[in-house]
Design an enzyme around this catalytic site. Sequence first.
Site, short mmCIF file in Angstrom:
data_model
loop_
_atom_site.label_atom_id
_atom_site.label_comp_id
_atom_site.label_asym_id
_atom_site.label_seq_id
_atom_site.Cartn_x
_atom_site.Cartn_y
_atom_site.Cartn_z
NE ARG A 61 89.46 17.08 35.31
CZ ARG A 61 89.09 18.19 34.69
NH1 ARG A 61 87.87 18.65 34.80
NH2 ARG A 61 89.95 18.87 33.95
N PRO A 80 88.67 23.33 34.25
CG PRO A 80 89.96 25.07 33.45
CD PRO A 80 89.70 24.24 34.67
CB ILE A 81 87.51 20.58 29.35
CG1 ILE A 81 86.06 21.01 29.08
CG2 ILE A 81 87.55 19.58 30.50
CD1 ILE A 81 85.20 19.89 28.52
CG ASP A 82 90.20 26.48 28.64
OD1 ASP A 82 90.28 25.86 29.71
OD2 ASP A 82 91.12 27.21 28.23
CD GLN A 83 94.19 25.90 26.59
OE1 GLN A 83 95.04 25.78 25.70
NE2 GLN A 83 93.47 27.01 26.71
CG ASP A 94 98.48 14.39 41.07
OD1 ASP A 94 98.37 13.73 40.03
OD2 ASP A 94 97.83 15.44 41.28
NE ARG A 133 88.71 9.03 42.16
CZ ARG A 133 89.33 10.21 42.06
NH1 ARG A 133 89.09 11.15 42.94
NH2 ARG A 133 90.21 10.44 41.10
C1 EPZ Z 1 95.67 15.32 35.57
O1 EPZ Z 1 94.50 16.11 35.72
C2 EPZ Z 1 95.65 14.32 36.71
N1 EPZ Z 1 94.45 13.50 36.60
C3 EPZ Z 1 95.65 15.05 38.05
O2 EPZ Z 1 95.79 14.05 39.05
C4 EPZ Z 1 96.86 15.98 38.12
O3 EPZ Z 1 96.77 16.76 39.30
C5 EPZ Z 1 96.93 16.88 36.90
O4 EPZ Z 1 96.85 16.11 35.69
C6 EPZ Z 1 98.23 17.69 36.87
O5 EPZ Z 1 99.31 16.80 36.82
C7 EPZ Z 1 94.45 12.50 35.70
O6 EPZ Z 1 95.41 12.28 34.99
C8 EPZ Z 1 93.19 11.65 35.65
P1 EPZ Z 1 95.62 19.37 33.81
P2 EPZ Z 1 94.06 17.11 34.52
O7 EPZ Z 1 94.76 19.43 32.60
O8 EPZ Z 1 94.46 16.50 33.24
C9 EPZ Z 1 94.37 23.96 33.82
C10 EPZ Z 1 95.25 12.74 40.91
O9 EPZ Z 1 95.32 13.00 42.11
N2 EPZ Z 1 93.58 23.61 32.63
O10 EPZ Z 1 97.08 19.03 33.66
O11 EPZ Z 1 92.65 17.48 34.74
C11 EPZ Z 1 93.80 23.34 35.09
O12 EPZ Z 1 92.80 24.17 35.64
C12 EPZ Z 1 94.71 13.78 39.95
O13 EPZ Z 1 95.63 11.66 40.38
C13 EPZ Z 1 92.97 24.62 31.91
O14 EPZ Z 1 93.06 25.80 32.26
O15 EPZ Z 1 95.00 18.36 34.86
C14 EPZ Z 1 95.02 23.25 35.97
O16 EPZ Z 1 95.23 24.51 36.60
C15 EPZ Z 1 94.23 15.02 40.67
N3 EPZ Z 1 92.25 24.29 30.80
C16 EPZ Z 1 96.16 22.99 34.99
O17 EPZ Z 1 95.67 23.38 33.70
C17 EPZ Z 1 92.12 22.99 30.36
O18 EPZ Z 1 91.46 22.75 29.33
C18 EPZ Z 1 96.60 21.54 34.92
O19 EPZ Z 1 95.47 20.77 34.60
C19 EPZ Z 1 92.75 21.97 31.11
C20 EPZ Z 1 93.48 22.30 32.23
#
Ligand code: EPZ
Length: 428
Positions: free
Chosen positions: A93, A123-126, A306, A398
Amino acid sequence: MDKFVITGGKPLCGEVTIGGAKNAAVAIIPAVILADSPCRLENLPNISDVTIIVEILRQMGAVVKRVNKHTLDIDPTPIKTHVAEYDLVRNMRASYYLLGALLGKFSKARVSMPGGCDFGVRPIDQHLKGFEALGAEVSPIEKGMIDLKASELRGSSIYFDTVTVGATMNIMLAAVKATGLTIIENAAREPHVVDLANFLNTMGADVRGAGTDVIKIRGVESLRGVSYSIIPDQIEAGTYMAAVAGAGGDVLIKNIIPKHLESITAKLLEMGVDIEENDDSLRIVRTEPLHKCNIKTMPHPGFPTDMQPQIAAVLTVAKGTSIVNESVWENRFRYIEELRRMGVRASVDGRLAIFEGVEHLEGARVKAVDLRAGAAMIIAGIMAHGVTEIEDIKHIDRGYEDIIEKFRGIGAEISRSTSSPDSFAIAN
Ligand code: EPZ
Protein backbone atom coordinates in the site's frame (compact mmCIF):
# COMPACT_ATOMS: atom_id res chain seq x y z
CA MET A 1 2.09 -22.23 6.72
CA ASP A 2 3.55 -20.68 9.90
CA LYS A 3 1.42 -20.00 12.94
CA PHE A 4 1.89 -18.58 16.43
CA VAL A 5 1.10 -20.83 19.43
CA ILE A 6 0.38 -19.08 22.73
CA THR A 7 -0.35 -20.45 26.20
CA GLY A 8 -2.06 -17.57 27.97
CA GLY A 9 -3.43 -16.61 31.38
CA LYS A 10 -0.27 -15.23 32.98
CA PRO A 11 0.72 -11.59 33.69
CA LEU A 12 3.57 -9.90 31.75
CA CYS A 13 6.68 -8.64 33.52
CA GLY A 14 10.05 -7.23 32.39
CA GLU A 15 11.32 -4.72 29.80
CA VAL A 16 10.70 -4.25 26.06
CA THR A 17 12.46 -1.86 23.66
CA ILE A 18 10.46 -0.24 20.86
CA GLY A 19 11.83 -0.03 17.29
CA GLY A 20 11.60 2.61 14.56
CA ALA A 21 8.20 3.66 13.24
CA LYS A 22 6.97 1.58 10.27
CA ASN A 23 4.76 4.38 8.93
CA ALA A 24 7.63 6.88 9.07
CA ALA A 25 10.12 4.47 7.46
CA VAL A 26 7.90 3.61 4.46
CA ALA A 27 7.68 7.33 3.58
CA ILE A 28 11.26 8.40 4.47
CA ILE A 29 12.89 5.63 2.41
CA PRO A 30 11.19 6.80 -0.86
CA ALA A 31 12.06 10.40 0.14
CA VAL A 32 15.75 9.46 -0.23
CA ILE A 33 15.12 9.49 -4.02
CA LEU A 34 14.96 13.31 -3.79
CA ALA A 35 18.55 13.60 -2.49
CA ASP A 36 21.52 14.44 -4.75
CA SER A 37 23.87 12.28 -2.65
CA PRO A 38 23.76 9.19 -0.39
CA CYS A 39 21.74 9.04 2.86
CA ARG A 40 22.22 6.99 6.03
CA LEU A 41 18.95 5.97 7.75
CA GLU A 42 19.14 4.73 11.37
CA ASN A 43 16.62 3.11 13.75
CA LEU A 44 14.81 1.52 10.78
CA PRO A 45 12.49 -1.32 11.87
CA ASN A 46 13.64 -4.71 10.53
CA ILE A 47 10.23 -5.66 9.02
CA SER A 48 9.08 -6.88 5.62
CA ASP A 49 7.38 -3.59 4.65
CA VAL A 50 10.79 -1.90 4.94
CA THR A 51 12.54 -4.75 3.11
CA ILE A 52 10.05 -4.42 0.24
CA ILE A 53 10.34 -0.63 -0.22
CA VAL A 54 14.16 -0.90 -0.06
CA GLU A 55 14.10 -3.69 -2.68
CA ILE A 56 11.96 -1.48 -4.95
CA LEU A 57 14.53 1.33 -4.74
CA ARG A 58 17.29 -1.20 -5.42
CA GLN A 59 15.41 -2.48 -8.50
CA MET A 60 15.17 1.13 -9.70
CA GLY A 61 18.96 1.42 -9.51
CA ALA A 62 19.70 2.69 -5.98
CA VAL A 63 22.80 1.27 -4.26
CA VAL A 64 21.82 0.02 -0.79
CA LYS A 65 24.31 -1.16 1.85
CA ARG A 66 23.22 -2.63 5.18
CA VAL A 67 25.40 -1.11 7.96
CA ASN A 68 23.65 -3.09 10.73
CA LYS A 69 20.22 -4.56 11.56
CA HIS A 70 18.62 -1.09 11.82
CA THR A 71 20.88 1.11 9.64
CA LEU A 72 21.04 1.41 5.84
CA ASP A 73 23.23 3.50 3.50
CA ILE A 74 21.18 4.35 0.39
CA ASP A 75 22.72 6.05 -2.67
CA PRO A 76 19.80 7.18 -4.89
CA THR A 77 21.95 8.90 -7.52
CA PRO A 78 22.04 5.93 -9.97
CA ILE A 79 18.21 6.03 -10.17
CA LYS A 80 17.40 7.40 -13.63
CA THR A 81 13.93 5.92 -14.14
CA HIS A 82 10.64 7.49 -13.04
CA VAL A 83 8.86 4.15 -13.38
CA ALA A 84 8.09 1.67 -10.57
CA GLU A 85 5.94 -1.15 -11.87
CA TYR A 86 7.27 -4.21 -10.15
CA ASP A 87 5.03 -6.79 -8.51
CA LEU A 88 6.49 -5.69 -5.22
CA VAL A 89 4.95 -2.24 -5.73
CA ARG A 90 1.46 -3.59 -6.27
CA ASN A 91 1.66 -5.64 -3.08
CA MET A 92 2.46 -2.80 -0.76
CA ARG A 93 0.00 0.00 0.00
CA ALA A 94 2.67 2.50 1.00
CA SER A 95 4.27 2.27 -2.46
CA TYR A 96 2.14 5.31 -3.32
CA TYR A 97 4.88 7.46 -1.72
CA LEU A 98 6.96 6.65 -4.83
CA LEU A 99 4.53 8.86 -6.80
CA GLY A 100 5.36 11.97 -4.77
CA ALA A 101 9.08 11.25 -4.57
CA LEU A 102 9.50 10.47 -8.31
CA LEU A 103 7.32 13.46 -9.29
CA GLY A 104 9.41 15.70 -7.04
CA LYS A 105 12.64 14.31 -8.53
CA PHE A 106 11.81 13.91 -12.23
CA SER A 107 8.55 15.93 -12.68
CA LYS A 108 7.02 12.65 -13.79
CA ALA A 109 6.12 9.30 -12.21
CA ARG A 110 4.61 5.98 -13.29
CA VAL A 111 3.76 3.64 -10.40
CA SER A 112 1.55 0.57 -10.03
CA MET A 113 -1.73 1.27 -8.22
CA PRO A 114 -1.49 0.32 -4.54
CA GLY A 115 -3.05 -2.98 -3.51
CA GLY A 116 -6.39 -3.03 -1.75
CA CYS A 117 -6.53 -3.61 1.94
CA ASP A 118 -8.28 -5.72 4.48
CA PHE A 119 -10.57 -3.08 5.85
CA GLY A 120 -12.40 -1.50 2.97
CA VAL A 121 -11.74 0.76 0.03
CA ARG A 122 -8.50 2.74 0.20
CA PRO A 123 -8.89 5.55 -2.36
CA ILE A 124 -6.12 7.91 -3.47
CA ASP A 125 -8.32 10.69 -4.87
CA GLN A 126 -6.84 13.27 -2.48
CA HIS A 127 -3.30 12.29 -3.50
CA LEU A 128 -4.21 12.86 -7.18
CA LYS A 129 -6.05 16.11 -6.38
CA GLY A 130 -2.88 17.40 -4.71
CA PHE A 131 -0.60 16.37 -7.58
CA GLU A 132 -2.90 18.09 -10.09
CA ALA A 133 -2.87 21.26 -7.98
CA LEU A 134 0.94 21.22 -8.26
CA GLY A 135 0.64 21.13 -12.06
CA ALA A 136 0.85 17.41 -12.75
CA GLU A 137 -1.33 15.86 -15.43
CA VAL A 138 -2.88 12.60 -14.21
CA SER A 139 -3.40 10.20 -17.14
CA PRO A 140 -6.31 7.73 -17.02
CA ILE A 141 -5.29 4.65 -15.05
CA GLU A 142 -4.22 1.97 -17.56
CA LYS A 143 -3.15 -1.57 -16.70
CA GLY A 144 -3.20 -0.64 -13.01
CA MET A 145 -0.56 2.05 -13.47
CA ILE A 146 -0.80 5.66 -12.30
CA ASP A 147 0.93 8.08 -14.68
CA LEU A 148 1.82 11.67 -13.65
CA LYS A 149 3.59 14.24 -15.82
CA ALA A 150 4.32 17.92 -15.11
CA SER A 151 6.09 20.38 -17.42
CA GLU A 152 6.98 22.22 -14.22
CA LEU A 153 5.85 21.63 -10.63
CA ARG A 154 4.53 24.89 -9.19
CA GLY A 155 3.54 25.58 -5.57
CA SER A 156 -0.19 25.77 -4.92
CA SER A 157 -2.83 25.77 -2.16
CA ILE A 158 -4.39 22.37 -1.45
CA TYR A 159 -7.31 21.71 0.90
CA PHE A 160 -7.86 18.02 1.72
CA ASP A 161 -11.54 17.02 1.81
CA THR A 162 -10.65 14.45 4.47
CA VAL A 163 -7.66 14.24 6.81
CA THR A 164 -5.31 11.80 5.08
CA VAL A 165 -1.85 10.76 6.27
CA GLY A 166 -0.81 9.34 2.90
CA ALA A 167 -1.87 12.31 0.79
CA THR A 168 -0.34 14.80 3.26
CA MET A 169 3.03 13.06 3.08
CA ASN A 170 2.82 12.39 -0.68
CA ILE A 171 2.17 16.05 -1.52
CA MET A 172 5.01 17.08 0.79
CA LEU A 173 7.34 14.80 -1.21
CA ALA A 174 6.30 16.39 -4.52
CA ALA A 175 6.21 19.99 -3.26
CA VAL A 176 9.68 20.28 -1.66
CA LYS A 177 11.24 20.90 -5.09
CA ALA A 178 8.27 22.66 -6.76
CA THR A 179 8.72 26.31 -7.74
CA GLY A 180 7.21 28.58 -5.09
CA LEU A 181 4.99 28.11 -2.05
CA THR A 182 2.65 25.17 -1.39
CA ILE A 183 0.09 25.38 1.41
CA ILE A 184 -1.58 22.15 2.56
CA GLU A 185 -4.74 22.73 4.61
CA ASN A 186 -6.60 20.11 6.67
CA ALA A 187 -3.27 18.26 6.81
CA ALA A 188 -2.71 15.10 8.87
CA ARG A 189 -0.80 15.71 12.12
CA GLU A 190 0.57 12.21 12.87
CA PRO A 191 4.09 11.89 14.36
CA HIS A 192 5.29 10.23 11.13
CA VAL A 193 4.14 13.28 9.13
CA VAL A 194 6.39 15.41 11.37
CA ASP A 195 9.23 12.88 11.04
CA LEU A 196 9.11 13.07 7.23
CA ALA A 197 9.10 16.90 7.38
CA ASN A 198 12.10 16.83 9.73
CA PHE A 199 13.96 14.46 7.40
CA LEU A 200 13.24 16.68 4.36
CA ASN A 201 14.31 19.82 6.25
CA THR A 202 17.54 18.08 7.33
CA MET A 203 18.18 17.53 3.60
CA GLY A 204 17.70 21.29 3.00
CA ALA A 205 13.96 21.53 2.31
CA ASP A 206 11.76 24.33 3.70
CA VAL A 207 8.72 22.65 5.31
CA ARG A 208 6.94 24.53 8.13
CA GLY A 209 3.93 23.66 10.25
CA ALA A 210 4.14 19.85 10.13
CA GLY A 211 2.18 18.55 13.13
CA THR A 212 -0.49 21.22 12.65
CA ASP A 213 -3.31 21.16 10.12
CA VAL A 214 -1.59 23.77 7.89
CA ILE A 215 1.77 22.88 6.33
CA LYS A 216 3.70 25.43 4.22
CA ILE A 217 6.39 24.21 1.82
CA ARG A 218 8.67 26.54 -0.12
CA GLY A 219 10.37 24.72 -2.99
CA VAL A 220 14.19 24.51 -3.12
CA GLU A 221 16.63 23.76 -5.95
CA SER A 222 18.25 20.67 -4.47
CA LEU A 223 18.30 18.36 -1.47
CA ARG A 224 21.51 16.84 -0.06
CA GLY A 225 22.02 13.35 1.36
CA VAL A 226 22.09 13.24 5.18
CA SER A 227 22.12 10.87 8.16
CA TYR A 228 18.78 10.57 9.92
CA SER A 229 17.26 8.46 12.70
CA ILE A 230 13.59 7.41 12.45
CA ILE A 231 11.26 8.12 15.42
CA PRO A 232 10.10 5.24 17.65
CA ASP A 233 6.90 3.44 16.61
CA GLN A 234 3.97 4.75 18.68
CA ILE A 235 1.74 1.86 17.51
CA GLU A 236 4.27 -0.81 18.43
CA ALA A 237 4.58 0.84 21.87
CA GLY A 238 0.80 1.03 22.21
CA THR A 239 0.49 -2.64 21.27
CA TYR A 240 2.73 -3.73 24.16
CA MET A 241 0.93 -1.31 26.51
CA ALA A 242 -2.39 -2.89 25.53
CA ALA A 243 -0.96 -6.38 26.12
CA VAL A 244 0.00 -5.48 29.70
CA ALA A 245 -3.40 -3.89 30.26
CA GLY A 246 -5.10 -7.07 29.04
CA ALA A 247 -2.91 -9.71 30.69
CA GLY A 248 -2.00 -7.72 33.79
CA GLY A 249 1.57 -7.28 35.02
CA ASP A 250 4.36 -4.71 35.28
CA VAL A 251 6.46 -3.77 32.22
CA LEU A 252 9.00 -1.04 31.38
CA ILE A 253 8.59 0.09 27.76
CA LYS A 254 11.80 1.71 26.45
CA ASN A 255 12.68 3.98 23.49
CA ILE A 256 9.40 5.89 23.23
CA ILE A 257 8.28 9.52 22.88
CA PRO A 258 5.55 9.85 25.57
CA LYS A 259 3.87 12.75 23.78
CA HIS A 260 3.17 10.49 20.77
CA LEU A 261 1.30 8.10 23.09
CA GLU A 262 -0.92 10.66 24.87
CA SER A 263 -4.29 9.41 23.61
CA ILE A 264 -3.36 5.74 24.21
CA THR A 265 -2.11 6.52 27.73
CA ALA A 266 -5.25 8.53 28.49
CA LYS A 267 -7.55 5.65 27.54
CA LEU A 268 -5.55 3.04 29.46
CA LEU A 269 -5.61 5.26 32.58
CA GLU A 270 -9.40 5.52 32.14
CA MET A 271 -9.52 1.69 32.14
CA GLY A 272 -7.74 1.56 35.50
CA VAL A 273 -4.14 0.93 34.41
CA ASP A 274 -1.21 2.69 36.20
CA ILE A 275 1.34 4.46 33.96
CA GLU A 276 4.53 6.22 35.09
CA GLU A 277 6.20 8.28 32.31
CA ASN A 278 9.94 9.01 32.03
CA ASP A 279 11.76 10.98 29.27
CA ASP A 280 12.06 8.08 26.80
CA SER A 281 10.32 5.21 28.58
CA LEU A 282 7.22 4.41 30.62
CA ARG A 283 6.31 1.83 33.24
CA ILE A 284 2.84 0.29 32.88
CA VAL A 285 1.25 -1.72 35.73
CA ARG A 286 -2.16 -3.44 35.85
CA THR A 287 -3.17 -5.40 38.90
CA GLU A 288 -6.85 -4.43 39.40
CA PRO A 289 -9.84 -5.44 37.18
CA LEU A 290 -10.29 -3.20 34.13
CA HIS A 291 -13.07 -0.62 33.87
CA LYS A 292 -15.10 -0.36 30.67
CA CYS A 293 -14.47 2.62 28.41
CA ASN A 294 -15.60 4.02 25.07
CA ILE A 295 -13.19 4.63 22.20
CA LYS A 296 -13.57 6.77 19.09
CA THR A 297 -10.71 6.53 16.59
CA MET A 298 -9.67 9.88 15.12
CA PRO A 299 -6.76 11.39 13.19
CA HIS A 300 -3.86 12.41 15.47
CA PRO A 301 -3.93 13.66 18.21
CA GLY A 302 -7.08 11.55 18.63
CA PHE A 303 -7.02 7.83 19.45
CA PRO A 304 -5.20 6.10 16.54
CA THR A 305 -7.20 3.74 14.33
CA ASP A 306 -4.09 1.50 14.17
CA MET A 307 -4.61 0.80 17.90
CA GLN A 308 -8.33 0.02 17.58
CA PRO A 309 -8.16 -3.82 17.32
CA GLN A 310 -5.55 -4.03 20.11
CA ILE A 311 -7.52 -1.92 22.61
CA ALA A 312 -10.74 -3.73 21.67
CA ALA A 313 -9.11 -7.06 22.61
CA VAL A 314 -8.48 -5.60 26.07
CA LEU A 315 -12.04 -4.23 26.41
CA THR A 316 -13.43 -7.76 25.92
CA VAL A 317 -12.74 -8.46 29.63
CA ALA A 318 -13.37 -4.95 31.03
CA LYS A 319 -16.29 -4.90 33.46
CA GLY A 320 -19.45 -3.54 31.77
CA THR A 321 -20.26 -2.45 28.22
CA SER A 322 -17.64 -0.71 26.04
CA ILE A 323 -18.36 0.96 22.70
CA VAL A 324 -15.72 1.33 19.95
CA ASN A 325 -16.42 3.81 17.14
CA GLU A 326 -14.12 3.32 14.11
CA SER A 327 -14.46 6.71 12.41
CA VAL A 328 -11.48 6.41 10.01
CA TRP A 329 -11.97 3.13 8.13
CA GLU A 330 -15.28 1.75 6.86
CA ASN A 331 -14.73 -1.88 7.83
CA ARG A 332 -12.06 -2.48 10.44
CA PHE A 333 -13.95 -4.95 12.67
CA ARG A 334 -13.36 -8.21 10.73
CA TYR A 335 -11.16 -9.49 13.57
CA ILE A 336 -14.19 -9.59 15.91
CA GLU A 337 -15.38 -12.82 14.26
CA GLU A 338 -12.06 -14.34 15.36
CA LEU A 339 -12.37 -12.95 18.89
CA ARG A 340 -15.84 -14.51 19.20
CA ARG A 341 -14.17 -17.93 18.86
CA MET A 342 -12.42 -17.11 22.15
CA GLY A 343 -15.64 -16.38 24.05
CA VAL A 344 -15.85 -12.64 23.39
CA ARG A 345 -19.35 -11.12 23.59
CA ALA A 346 -19.56 -8.39 20.95
CA SER A 347 -21.91 -6.99 18.35
CA VAL A 348 -21.06 -4.86 15.30
CA ASP A 349 -23.28 -2.25 13.73
CA GLY A 350 -21.51 -0.41 10.88
CA ARG A 351 -18.72 1.65 12.43
CA LEU A 352 -19.73 0.74 16.01
CA ALA A 353 -18.64 -2.35 17.95
CA ILE A 354 -20.18 -3.05 21.38
CA PHE A 355 -18.34 -5.31 23.84
CA GLU A 356 -19.89 -6.90 26.95
CA GLY A 357 -17.00 -7.68 29.30
CA VAL A 358 -16.57 -11.43 30.11
CA GLU A 359 -14.67 -13.04 33.02
CA HIS A 360 -11.88 -14.33 30.78
CA LEU A 361 -11.18 -15.49 27.21
CA GLU A 362 -10.65 -19.14 26.16
CA GLY A 363 -7.79 -20.19 23.88
CA ALA A 364 -8.84 -21.19 20.31
CA ARG A 365 -7.61 -21.53 16.70
CA VAL A 366 -7.92 -18.09 15.07
CA LYS A 367 -6.63 -16.10 12.08
CA ALA A 368 -4.84 -12.76 11.71
CA VAL A 369 -7.03 -10.93 9.17
CA ASP A 370 -4.62 -7.98 8.87
CA LEU A 371 -1.58 -6.46 10.58
CA ARG A 372 -3.17 -4.80 13.61
CA ALA A 373 -5.89 -7.47 13.90
CA GLY A 374 -3.04 -9.98 14.16
CA ALA A 375 -1.54 -8.01 17.03
CA ALA A 376 -4.96 -8.02 18.69
CA MET A 377 -5.15 -11.82 18.40
CA ILE A 378 -1.74 -12.14 20.08
CA ILE A 379 -2.95 -9.92 22.95
CA ALA A 380 -6.14 -12.02 23.23
CA GLY A 381 -4.08 -15.24 23.23
CA ILE A 382 -1.83 -13.94 26.01
CA MET A 383 -4.93 -12.95 28.01
CA ALA A 384 -6.84 -16.21 27.40
CA HIS A 385 -6.91 -19.34 29.52
CA GLY A 386 -5.46 -22.26 27.53
CA VAL A 387 -3.76 -22.47 24.13
CA THR A 388 -4.38 -20.14 21.14
CA GLU A 389 -3.10 -20.83 17.62
CA ILE A 390 -2.95 -17.87 15.21
CA GLU A 391 -2.75 -18.54 11.45
CA ASP A 392 -2.04 -16.15 8.54
CA ILE A 393 0.74 -14.54 10.58
CA LYS A 394 2.45 -13.12 7.44
CA HIS A 395 0.45 -9.95 8.12
CA ILE A 396 2.08 -9.60 11.55
CA ASP A 397 5.63 -9.99 10.25
CA ARG A 398 4.99 -7.03 7.92
CA GLY A 399 4.85 -4.54 10.77
CA TYR A 400 6.24 -5.95 14.03
CA GLU A 401 9.98 -6.67 14.40
CA ASP A 402 10.90 -9.72 16.55
CA ILE A 403 7.42 -9.83 18.06
CA ILE A 404 7.92 -13.38 19.43
CA GLU A 405 11.24 -12.51 21.09
CA LYS A 406 9.87 -9.25 22.51
CA PHE A 407 6.77 -10.89 24.01
CA ARG A 408 8.87 -13.80 25.36
CA GLY A 409 11.16 -11.18 26.93
CA ILE A 410 8.27 -10.01 29.11
CA GLY A 411 7.14 -13.50 30.06
CA ALA A 412 4.62 -14.52 27.38
CA GLU A 413 4.55 -18.20 26.42
CA ILE A 414 4.54 -17.79 22.62
CA SER A 415 6.27 -19.64 19.79
CA ARG A 416 6.20 -19.81 15.98
CA SER A 417 5.49 -23.21 14.44
CA THR A 418 5.12 -24.44 10.88
CA SER A 419 1.81 -26.21 10.86
CA SER A 420 1.35 -29.35 8.72
CA PRO A 421 -1.57 -29.15 6.27
CA ASP A 422 -4.87 -29.82 8.05
CA SER A 423 -5.58 -33.60 8.10
CA PHE A 424 -9.16 -32.87 6.99
CA ALA A 425 -7.80 -31.06 3.93
CA ILE A 426 -5.68 -34.16 3.12
CA ALA A 427 -8.74 -36.42 3.54
CA ASN A 428 -10.48 -34.31 0.93
C1 EPZ B 1 -1.94 5.44 6.84
O1 EPZ B 1 -2.72 4.88 5.79
C2 EPZ B 1 -1.34 4.27 7.59
N1 EPZ B 1 -0.50 3.50 6.68
C3 EPZ B 1 -2.45 3.37 8.14
O2 EPZ B 1 -1.80 2.40 8.96
C4 EPZ B 1 -3.38 4.20 9.03
O3 EPZ B 1 -4.48 3.41 9.41
C5 EPZ B 1 -3.86 5.44 8.30
O4 EPZ B 1 -2.76 6.19 7.75
C6 EPZ B 1 -4.65 6.38 9.22
O5 EPZ B 1 -3.81 6.78 10.27
C7 EPZ B 1 0.72 3.97 6.40
O6 EPZ B 1 1.13 5.01 6.88
C8 EPZ B 1 1.57 3.13 5.47
P1 EPZ B 1 -5.26 7.83 5.16
P2 EPZ B 1 -3.29 5.85 4.63
O7 EPZ B 1 -4.92 8.35 3.81
O8 EPZ B 1 -2.33 6.95 4.41
C9 EPZ B 1 -9.60 8.28 3.28
C10 EPZ B 1 -1.12 0.29 9.69
O9 EPZ B 1 -1.74 -0.57 10.32
N2 EPZ B 1 -8.89 8.72 2.07
O10 EPZ B 1 -4.92 8.66 6.37
O11 EPZ B 1 -3.68 5.00 3.49
C11 EPZ B 1 -9.39 6.80 3.56
O12 EPZ B 1 -10.33 6.02 2.86
C12 EPZ B 1 -1.81 1.02 8.56
O13 EPZ B 1 0.06 0.66 9.93
C13 EPZ B 1 -9.61 9.22 1.01
O14 EPZ B 1 -10.85 9.28 1.04
O15 EPZ B 1 -4.60 6.40 5.36
C14 EPZ B 1 -9.60 6.73 5.05
O16 EPZ B 1 -10.99 6.65 5.32
C15 EPZ B 1 -3.20 0.49 8.30
N3 EPZ B 1 -8.95 9.63 -0.11
C16 EPZ B 1 -9.08 8.07 5.56
O17 EPZ B 1 -9.04 8.94 4.42
C17 EPZ B 1 -7.57 9.59 -0.20
O18 EPZ B 1 -7.02 10.00 -1.24
C18 EPZ B 1 -7.69 8.01 6.16
O19 EPZ B 1 -6.83 7.46 5.18
C19 EPZ B 1 -6.85 9.08 0.89
C20 EPZ B 1 -7.52 8.66 2.02
